[in-house]
Scaffold this motif. Structure first.
Motif, PDB file in Angstrom:
ATOM      1  N   PRO A  85      29.528  42.913  38.464  1.00  0.00           N
ATOM      2  CA  PRO A  85      30.679  42.840  37.363  1.00  0.00           C
ATOM      3  C   PRO A  85      31.652  42.132  37.221  1.00  0.00           C
ATOM      4  O   PRO A  85      31.939  41.315  36.138  1.00  0.00           O
ATOM      5  N   VAL A  86      32.519  41.935  38.634  1.00  0.00           N
ATOM      6  CA  VAL A  86      33.499  41.230  38.656  1.00  0.00           C
ATOM      7  C   VAL A  86      32.981  39.627  38.538  1.00  0.00           C
ATOM      8  O   VAL A  86      33.992  39.374  37.830  1.00  0.00           O
ATOM      9  N   SER A  87      32.342  39.537  39.021  1.00  0.00           N
ATOM     10  CA  SER A  87      31.176  37.607  39.174  1.00  0.00           C
ATOM     11  C   SER A  87      31.745  37.403  36.893  1.00  0.00           C
ATOM     12  O   SER A  87      31.622  36.424  36.875  1.00  0.00           O
ATOM     13  N   ARG A  88      30.878  38.588  36.602  1.00  0.00           N
ATOM     14  CA  ARG A  88      30.701  37.939  35.575  1.00  0.00           C
ATOM     15  C   ARG A  88      31.778  38.179  34.196  1.00  0.00           C
ATOM     16  O   ARG A  88      32.428  37.258  33.186  1.00  0.00           O
ATOM     17  N   MET A  89      32.857  39.150  34.683  1.00  0.00           N
ATOM     18  CA  MET A  89      34.442  39.034  34.424  1.00  0.00           C
ATOM     19  C   MET A  89      35.170  37.779  34.741  1.00  0.00           C
ATOM     20  O   MET A  89      35.951  36.683  33.570  1.00  0.00           O
TER      21      MET A  89
END
Length: 195
Positions: free
Chosen positions: A67-71
């Motif tokens: 999720p942080v990589s997506r953000m």
């Protein structure tokens, strides 16, 4: 619309006139008025399409599971859209005649992650929160999303406003986006660890 878009993209809102569009497509201005009430209606149609293009671009995060990589990827995609489409970005986010001020547009788009870039960001951040990748105090998700958006909007607005300026030796856009994202994430983690 293609002729209007070309003028708009290259020269900005002020340069778009029904007469210029008519000359470009070799029609009479009257023919254009049969499709669009006025210049604002035409620009609005273009800008709605641009907002959709931005939302579609932010969906290009693909199958990234973290999720942080997506953000982080969304931050890059957002800045990339703004930097590469300055007149469209200005009309969407820096003009009181942009789509976000139109009630009909808002009713159709607002809150739908497939159509609304902001709703999509909220969804991705909610996923990160649910998975424990980020910690945000209860009821503060939108505040944090708006703060992230404001920060990356700043990068785009500064780039648009100072395009071609050589007074500062600018780091690459990628470096600036990554550093800002890292600083914000570190701040979120520190802030939420305090309780």
């Amino acid at each position: 619309m293609d002729a209007a878009r070309e003028i708009f993209v290259e020269e900005g809102y002020e340069s778009v006139t029904m007469r210029r569009i008519a000359d470009k497509i070799e029609y009479s201005a009257t023919a254009i008025y049969s499709h669009f009430k006025d210049k604002d209606a035409l620009i609005r149609a273009i800008t709605y399409a641009d907002f959709k293009a931005l939302t579609d671009k932010l969906h290009e995060v693909g199958d990234e599971l973290d999720p942080v990589s997506r953000m982080r990827r969304i931050a890059h995609l957002y800045v990339d859209f703004g930097v590469n489409n300055p007149n469209q970005y200005r009309q969407i986010f820096m003009s009181s005649s942009g789509p976000l001020y139109d009630e009909e547009f808002r009713e159709d788009v607002r809150g739908n992650p497939d159509k609304d870039a902001y709703a999509w960001i909220i969804k991705v951040m909610s996923d990160a929160l649910r998975r424990g990748s980020i910690a945000i105090p209860e009821g503060k998700l939108e505040l944090y999303a708006q703060t992230l958006w404001s920060a990356f909007h700043g990068i785009v607005a500064l780039h648009i406003g100072l395009q071609g300026e050589t007074w500062v030796e600018w780091a690459t856009m990628e470096e600036r986006v990554d550093l800002l994202f890292n600083l914000i994430m570190a701040g979120i983690m520190r802030e939420t660890s305090r309780g």
